[in-house]
Design a protein around this motif. Structure first.
Motif, short mmCIF file in Angstrom:
data_model
loop_
_atom_site.label_atom_id
_atom_site.label_comp_id
_atom_site.label_asym_id
_atom_site.label_seq_id
_atom_site.Cartn_x
_atom_site.Cartn_y
_atom_site.Cartn_z
N GLU A 1 60.43 35.64 24.23
CA GLU A 1 59.82 36.00 25.51
C GLU A 1 60.75 35.63 26.66
OE1 GLU A 1 56.41 33.66 26.42
OE2 GLU A 1 55.98 34.72 28.29
N VAL A 2 60.98 36.56 27.56
CA VAL A 2 61.83 36.30 28.72
C VAL A 2 61.13 35.32 29.65
CG1 VAL A 2 62.85 37.31 30.78
CG2 VAL A 2 62.93 38.56 28.61
N GLN A 3 61.87 34.29 30.06
CA GLN A 3 61.36 33.36 31.06
C GLN A 3 62.41 33.17 32.14
OE1 GLN A 3 59.83 29.66 29.30
NE2 GLN A 3 57.80 30.53 29.65
N SER A 25 65.75 32.12 30.03
CA SER A 25 65.66 31.92 28.59
C SER A 25 64.96 33.10 27.95
CB SER A 25 64.91 30.61 28.27
OG SER A 25 63.59 30.67 28.78
N GLY A 26 65.09 33.20 26.63
CA GLY A 26 64.41 34.27 25.91
C GLY A 26 65.18 35.56 25.79
N ALA A 75 77.32 30.27 30.84
CA ALA A 75 77.28 29.19 29.85
C ALA A 75 76.00 28.37 29.97
CB ALA A 75 78.50 28.29 30.00
N LYS A 76 75.45 28.35 31.18
CA LYS A 76 74.23 27.57 31.43
C LYS A 76 73.00 28.46 31.56
CE LYS A 76 76.53 23.68 33.70
NZ LYS A 76 76.62 22.84 34.92
N TRP A 111 60.51 39.22 36.04
CA TRP A 111 60.49 38.47 37.29
C TRP A 111 59.99 37.05 37.03
CZ3 TRP A 111 60.51 41.12 42.40
CH2 TRP A 111 60.80 42.48 42.29
N GLY A 112 60.56 36.09 37.76
CA GLY A 112 60.01 34.76 37.73
C GLY A 112 58.77 34.69 38.63
#
Lengths: 121, 108
Positions: A1-3, A25-26, A75-76, A111-112
């Motif tokens: 899942e995209v976060q 993430s995700g 990288a992060k 979207w966040g």
């Protein structure tokens, strides 16, 4: 899942600086363009800035050009927005968004929840 | 900069009715770069349509997009209660993304 999780917002005085961050993430972060979009209280959406997958293509809205700088650290798995010379009209909820693909001209499919920036003395 | 004009500003309809939302560009837009979003109160926007007519993942087929050049349309064939929201069109051109001001679809 995209976060996508934004941070770094807050209350700042006109003329000061803030740095927003977005932790992703995700998904494979360096496969996608990323953008910042803002929404002033009770208003519509305004694209602020975008960056393609390898930082080779960057764009800014005229309203922030020369004051804001977008960057990413693949990288992060992180996206950033350095906001200098803040103005009252920069007050808004800032969303981190993910493009549909690596290039900047694809629309934003995730979207966040946003981080609120308030510029006031 | 391309300006997107959405109309009407507010659309008052009942569940089950058809909604037709317009997005007009100040100059020709590539259909590839035209998208529609839905935003509900207190939530982040959600991508509905990209490439003027392609539905994003998970979007019900009652949502459809059409148009070319300077005139684009989002159609919701039969309004469900969860469809009452604000809808934005968006375009990419000259290395800039711009949004329309939105159309609010409210319950009549």
């Amino acid at each position: 899942e995209v976060q996508l999780v934004e941070s770094g917002g807050g209350l700042e005085q006109p003329g000061k600086s803030l740095r927003l961050s977005c932790a992703a993430s995700g998904f494979t972060f360096d496969d996608y363009a990323m953008h910042w979009v803002r929404q002033a209280p009770g208003k519509g959406l305004e694209w602020v800035s975008g960056i393609n997958w390898n930082s080779g293509s960057i764009g800014y809205a005229d309203s922030v050009k020369g004051r804001f700088t977008i960057s990413r650290d693949n990288a992060k798995n992180s996206l950033y927005l350095q906001m200098n010379s803040l103005r009252a009209e920069d007050t808004a909820l800032y969303y981190c968004t993910k493009g549909l693909a690596a290039a900047s001209w694809y629309p934003f499919d995730s979207w966040g929840q946003g981080t609120l920036v308030t510029v006031s003395s | 900069e391309i300006v997107l004009t959405q109309s009407p500003g507010t659309l008052s309809l009942s569940p089950g009715e058809r909604a037709t939302l317009s997005c007009r560009a100040s100059q020709s837009v590539s259909s590839t770069n035209l998208a529609w979003y839905q935003q509900k109160p207190g939530q982040a926007p959600r991508l509905l349509i990209y490439g003027a007519s392609s539905r994003a993942t998970g979007i019900p087929d009652r949502f459809s997009g059409s148009g070319s050049g300077t005139d684009f349309t989002l159609t919701i064939s039969r309004l469900e209660p969860e469809d009452f929201a604000v809808y934005y069109c968006q375009q990419y051109g000259s290395s800039l993304w711009t949004f329309g001001r939105g159309t609010k679809v409210e319950i009549k």
